[in-house]
Every structure is written in structure tokens, then in C-alpha cells.
Design an enzyme around this catalytic site. Structure first.
Site, PDB file in Angstrom:
ATOM      1  N   SER A 142       3.910 -73.779  12.585  1.00 37.37           N
ATOM      2  CA  SER A 142       5.231 -73.179  12.774  1.00 37.37           C
ATOM      3  C   SER A 142       6.103 -73.538  11.584  1.00 37.37           C
ATOM      4  CB  SER A 142       5.869 -73.732  14.061  1.00 37.37           C
ATOM      5  OG  SER A 142       7.242 -73.393  14.161  1.00 37.37           O
ATOM      6  N   TYR A 155       8.266 -80.616  19.903  1.00 41.43           N
ATOM      7  CA  TYR A 155       7.621 -79.459  19.260  1.00 41.43           C
ATOM      8  C   TYR A 155       7.460 -79.688  17.756  1.00 41.43           C
ATOM      9  CZ  TYR A 155       6.590 -74.511  18.378  1.00 41.43           C
ATOM     10  OH  TYR A 155       5.986 -73.335  18.015  1.00 41.43           O
TER      11      TYR A 155
END
Length: 250
Positions: A142, A155
Site C-alpha cells: 500500500s 495497517y
């Protein structure tokens, strides 16, 4: 066809980026194992695609938080298709919380799926690929693997771990004929974002210099490239597919 006769395993394949990558790989000639949770739409999606692509798509249920299920998924893929040439390691979950509000359990669950899950799939896959002497693993990271953002401590920790783990796996696999790379998507216009209000969505659009959100097929195109022999001299890379998000602020 860029993946003709290759066998590709895609986790999180029932929707969004994963499903787009399944479709792109099938269109380029691959045989594809679409893996996702047993209660997902994976079975129906794979059945539809299997009819469209002449028996080249199969559904394999998996929970990537289970080593037993991951190992069985890889074994089932090889049993069904005879080999394993590529893996798009895409399964993951989100999570938003201020750091001070995270419980240990919530934090560790995100790490278990988004980092350990990626490792479990990579570990099982490279064992097969090492024996073959060839293969390509693409891990879905990401922009938040290289860029901080409030309320995403778990995350960002997981995705940052994916990026650096990818480099290490690439070093270990290079002499064995196995390439390992990662992809860092920006905000992608998937059904998940449809839950956001218009103001929040417009804010996210404004973070990307290109002036829009990404499309799932744009990430799929990057995964396809890294899985293919066109990327034969690329390993240990983190390809950002982010509309300029991480380039800086103008």
C-alpha cells in the site's frame, strides 16, 4: 498472450483488485486459482469465469490467518493445475483507530492477516517455486507501506512490513529463479469506498495529483506485468500505483 499456460494463484480474488487481477490473468492466457474466504462470492465468481475461459479458473477457499488452510490452498492449486508460476498475495483487511484506542487483539488481528497472512502465502508458494526453479510472487502492500497516516498504526505497520519483507524474500529467491516484488496502491475506487460520504471521497481524490481515485484494473495491470516474463529483471521492487500520492505535495 503474456501468461499463456502459466498457473497463477490470487488471494482475496473474489472482489475489487483481486477479482480484476483474476480477470486480467485469465485474459492473458493463465490458469487461475481464485482464493478467498469460504463465505465470499469467490465460488460464484470462479464458476462464471471458468465457463467464460474454458475451464481455466477454480475457486479455493482459504483464510490466510490459518497456516493449515494456506498450505492446503497451495497444495490444491498444484494438484489441480500441475505447477505454480505466479502468486498475487492480495488478501487483507483495513482498520482505523487512534493508536491509544487499539486493543492488543485488534492490532494483532490486522498484523496477522495483512503481514503474517502475506508471509504464510509466500512461504508456502516459494517452496513449490524453488523446487521448480522459477516463479514470481507479487505482494500487495500500500502507499501506507511507505507513508504514514493518522489512525492507521496497525495497517501501516503491517504494510511497511510487507514492503521490507518483500525485499528480503527477493534476496533469498534470486539465486533460485524466484522473483518477489510488491505493489503499493493508492486509494482505489472499489465497493469499499462506496460506503464513504461524498465529502470524504472528494478529500481522498484531492490527495492524488492525477485528480481521481485509481481503478482496480490499473492495479491489476501492474500485478500482471510483475507476474509476467516482461518483468524478468525486476525483483525486490515496490511498484507504487498511486496517481502521484507519494511523490510529494505541489
Amino acid at each position: 498472450m503474456r501468461l499463456k499456460d502459466k498457473v497463477v494463484l490470487i488471494t482475496g480474488g473474489a472482489s475489487g483488485i483481486g477479482l480484476s487481477t483474476v480477470e486480467r490473468c485469465l485474459a492473458e492466457g493463465a490458469r487461475v486459482a481464485l482464493a478467498d474466504m469460504a463465505d465470499s462470492q469467490g465460488q460464484a465468481r470462479a464458476a462464471e469465469l471458468d465457463q467464460r475461459y474454458a475451464g481455466r479458473c477454480a475457486f479455493i477457499p482459504v483464510d490466510v490467518s490459518s497456516t493449515e488452510q494456506v498450505d492446503r490452498m497451495v497444495a490444491d492449486t498444484v494438484q489441480r493445475f500441475g505447477r505454480l508460476d505466479g502468486v498475487f498475495n492480495n488478501a487483507g483487511i483495513g482498520g482505523l483507530s487512534p493508536a491509544q484506542d487499539y486493543t492488543d487483539e485488534d492490532f494483532l488481528r490486522i498484523l496477522d492477516i495483512n503481514l503474517m497472512g502475506v508471509f504464510r502465502v509466500a512461504r508456502a508458494s516459494i517452496k513449490v517455486m524453488y523446487a521448480q526453479g522459477s516463479g514470481s510472487v507479487v505482494n500487495c502492500a500500500s502507499i501506507l507501506g511507505v507513508f504514514g497516516q493518522s489512525n492507521t498504526a496497525a495497517y501501516t505497520a503491517a504494510k511497511g512490513g510487507v514492503v521490507n519483507m518483500t525485499r528480503t524474500l527477493a534476496l533469498e529467491g534470486a539465486a533460485k529463479g524466484v522473483r518477489v516484488n510488491s505493489i503499493g496502491p493508492g486509494y482505489i475506487d472499489t465497493p469499499l469506498l462506496s460506503l464513504l460520504d461524498a465529502a470524504t471521497k472528494q478529500f481522498l481524490i484531492g490527495l492524488h495529483p492525477i485528480g481521481r481515485l485509481g481503478r482496480p484494473e490499473e492495479v491489476a495491470n501492474a500485478a500482471l506485468f510483475l507476474l509476467s516474463d516482461e518483468a524478468s529483471f525486476i525483483t525486490g521492487a515496490n511498484l507504487l500505483v498511486d496517481g502521484g500520492f507519494t511523490a510529494g505535495k505541489s
